[in-house]
Design an enzyme around this catalytic site. Sequence first.
Site, PDB file in Angstrom:
ATOM      1  CG  ASP A   1      43.726  33.469  47.871  1.00 42.91           C
ATOM      2  OD1 ASP A   1      43.834  33.782  46.674  1.00 42.91           O
ATOM      3  OD2 ASP A   1      44.227  32.437  48.346  1.00 42.91           O
TER       4      ASP A   1
ATOM      5  NE  ARG B   1      44.376  29.447  48.288  1.00 38.41           N
ATOM      6  CZ  ARG B   1      43.834  29.223  47.086  1.00 38.41           C
ATOM      7  NH1 ARG B   1      42.883  28.314  46.952  1.00 38.41           N
ATOM      8  NH2 ARG B   1      44.230  29.892  46.029  1.00 38.41           N
TER       9      ARG B   1
ATOM     10  CG  ASP C   1      40.778  28.803  50.960  1.00 40.61           C
ATOM     11  OD1 ASP C   1      39.860  28.082  50.490  1.00 40.61           O
ATOM     12  OD2 ASP C   1      41.089  29.899  50.462  1.00 40.61           O
TER      13      ASP C   1
ATOM     14  CE1 TYR D   1      50.466  36.258  52.009  1.00 40.19           C
ATOM     15  CE2 TYR D   1      52.714  35.478  51.710  1.00 40.19           C
ATOM     16  CZ  TYR D   1      51.555  36.031  51.198  1.00 40.19           C
ATOM     17  OH  TYR D   1      51.487  36.356  49.860  1.00 40.19           O
TER      18      TYR D   1
END
Length: 232
Positions: free
Chosen positions: A54, A188, A96, A82
């Site tokens: 993203d 997310r 987000d 992540y």
Amino acid sequence: MRDLTLEDFKEGQLICFDKPLGWTSFQVVNKVRWLIKKKFDIKKIKVGHAGTLDPLATGLVILCTGKYTKRIESLMGQTKIYTGEITLGATRPSYDMETEIDQTFETSHITLKLLEEARQEFLGEIMQQPPIFSALKKDGKKLYEYARKGEEVEIPKRQVLIDDFQLTKFDLPKVEFKVTCSKGTYIRSLAHDYGKAVKSGAYLSALKRTQIGDYKISNTLSIEGFEDMMKA
């Protein structure tokens, strides 16, 4: 990284980039393709990425050129790691920072014990609903197209695998984390669902991809670094 010839790029190169904040994965691909075309004065060269990141996330994006673009599918299927930050006490439609806060929630009841118990709910195979602000398609349209028009759309849940989910720092309402997960996992959505699990709300306030399979963020190029290499 050694000086590469046009033949090197055509035969295939795998290049790891540290994607900057605000860039789409496609912008990285387009920039690299343009730099190669300009350097060697050619009209086309195959360049593709092995997994979208993203715009509001940073970190590892793998690009493949030439014949190596055939490897993209296998690279996309590899486990990803992540790190990031979840903010508790509010939700956003995009899950987000892309959209404004739409609801706020109580956080005074949240303890480290509750955070830890909720974390364990997300280990292993879980069913996850992708965010409506995503590029997934439904009836030929990307989900974010429905979202931006305010249209409601049913999004089916899908199974993903969370190999590991660690809480690494607590500074409530912010919680830092590290996640190891399968292809197709939306961090997310994990943040949003985690907020529900602690009887509050939450959204993803920072995200960095640090690893894809054996490829790590510590062995990446910046966009500027690649640009300098192409000028040499």
